[in-house]
Design an enzyme around this catalytic site. Structure first.
Site, mmCIF file in Angstrom:
data_model
loop_
_atom_site.group_PDB
_atom_site.id
_atom_site.type_symbol
_atom_site.label_atom_id
_atom_site.label_comp_id
_atom_site.label_asym_id
_atom_site.label_seq_id
_atom_site.Cartn_x
_atom_site.Cartn_y
_atom_site.Cartn_z
ATOM 1 N N CYS A 99 2.192 -42.632 -46.457
ATOM 2 C CA CYS A 99 2.417 -41.753 -45.310
ATOM 3 C C CYS A 99 2.033 -40.337 -45.710
ATOM 4 O O CYS A 99 2.393 -39.906 -46.803
ATOM 5 C CB CYS A 99 3.897 -41.813 -44.929
ATOM 6 S SG CYS A 99 4.353 -40.773 -43.544
ATOM 7 N N HIS A 141 4.700 -48.478 -38.059
ATOM 8 C CA HIS A 141 4.921 -47.328 -38.936
ATOM 9 C C HIS A 141 5.002 -46.036 -38.106
ATOM 10 O O HIS A 141 5.915 -45.232 -38.269
ATOM 11 C CB HIS A 141 3.782 -47.245 -39.964
ATOM 12 C CG HIS A 141 3.850 -46.064 -40.878
ATOM 13 N ND1 HIS A 141 4.032 -46.188 -42.241
ATOM 14 C CD2 HIS A 141 3.753 -44.733 -40.637
ATOM 15 C CE1 HIS A 141 4.054 -44.981 -42.786
ATOM 16 N NE2 HIS A 141 3.871 -44.079 -41.833
ATOM 17 N N GLU A 142 4.034 -45.864 -37.187
ATOM 18 C CA GLU A 142 3.996 -44.645 -36.374
ATOM 19 C C GLU A 142 5.149 -44.612 -35.370
ATOM 20 O O GLU A 142 5.749 -43.560 -35.130
ATOM 21 C CB GLU A 142 2.660 -44.528 -35.635
ATOM 22 C CG GLU A 142 1.440 -44.424 -36.546
ATOM 23 C CD GLU A 142 1.545 -43.316 -37.580
ATOM 24 O OE1 GLU A 142 2.206 -42.300 -37.318
ATOM 25 O OE2 GLU A 142 0.968 -43.484 -38.667
ATOM 26 N N HIS A 145 8.285 -43.309 -36.753
ATOM 27 C CA HIS A 145 8.338 -41.840 -36.853
ATOM 28 C C HIS A 145 9.002 -41.235 -35.616
ATOM 29 O O HIS A 145 9.686 -40.216 -35.700
ATOM 30 C CB HIS A 145 6.926 -41.247 -36.973
ATOM 31 C CG HIS A 145 6.397 -41.206 -38.377
ATOM 32 N ND1 HIS A 145 7.023 -40.516 -39.394
ATOM 33 C CD2 HIS A 145 5.296 -41.754 -38.935
ATOM 34 C CE1 HIS A 145 6.323 -40.646 -40.517
ATOM 35 N NE2 HIS A 145 5.268 -41.407 -40.264
HETATM 36 ZN ZN ZN Z 1 3.876 -41.933 -41.668
#
Ligand code: ZN
Length: 193
Positions: A99, A141-142, A145
């Site tokens: 990341c 993953h995004e 966030h």
């Molecule tokens: Zn990330």
């Protein structure tokens, strides 16, 4: 809108904004367009395959991704996902993740292998899509966030123990809860989302 896109500062582990639940986008205007354009520009400049708004200091539910892009091939085809939702997930899949907000750290994270999701585009049009494998990992993953979750938050005790010192070092550079890295990183070989 003729001005050049801006390279946005990237927030680093230890920055409070990375742990916050981001707010849905309500206004679809030129300001949003301009911000998204800067996000896309920053993603490519940082050599990433995805970038979420909290990573550049805006706690709103937007991320951009381009899993096909590589510096060598150089054909950008970014997808802009606004107020995305994960509709379903099945199966297991894990790869080593990295990341740009957690530089220098890579670890395997267990994710869904197959997902379906929805999102709005810049014209507020709703889309539904499916993804599998690597593409599904980048989405998850995004998407994490936007809910204040980093990939290192999903590690079990033992792998977490291995990187604890590195995380502490990143965290200790935060000032007043803000941790910005604005210089260009050295090129890294591993994939970064
Ligand atoms: Zn990330």
């Amino acid at each position: 809108m003729n001005d050049k896109p801006k390279l946005l500062d990237v927030r680093i582990y230890g920055d409070a904004i990375l742990g916050k639940i981001a707010k849905p986008v309500e206004t679809f205007d030129d300001e949003l367009r301009s911000f998204v354009r800067d996000m896309v520009y920053t993603m490519y400049q940082r050599d990433g395959v995805g970038l979420a708004a909290p990573q550049v200091g805006q706690s709103v539910r937007i991320f951009v991704m381009d899993t096909q892009w590589s510096k060598e091939e150089g054909k950008p085809n970014p997808t802009v996902l606004i107020n995305p939702e994960l509709l379903s997930g099945e199966g297991d899949y894990e790869i080593e993740e990295g990341c740009i907000s957690v530089p220098g750290i890579y670890a395997r994270v267990k994710r869904f292998n197959k997902i379906s999701y929805s999102y709005l585009d810049l014209d507020k049009k709703r889309h539904e899509a499916e993804a599998e494998g690597y593409d599904a990992v980048v989405f998850q993953h995004e998407f994490d966030h936007l809910n204040g979750v980093l990939f290192v938050d999903r590690l079990s005790k033992l792998p977490l123990l291995k990187i604890k010192r590195k995380l502490k070092a990143l965290q200790s550079t935060a000032e007043n809860g803000v941790n910005i890295r604005s210089e260009i990183y050295g090129k890294q070989v591993s994939s970064k989302e």
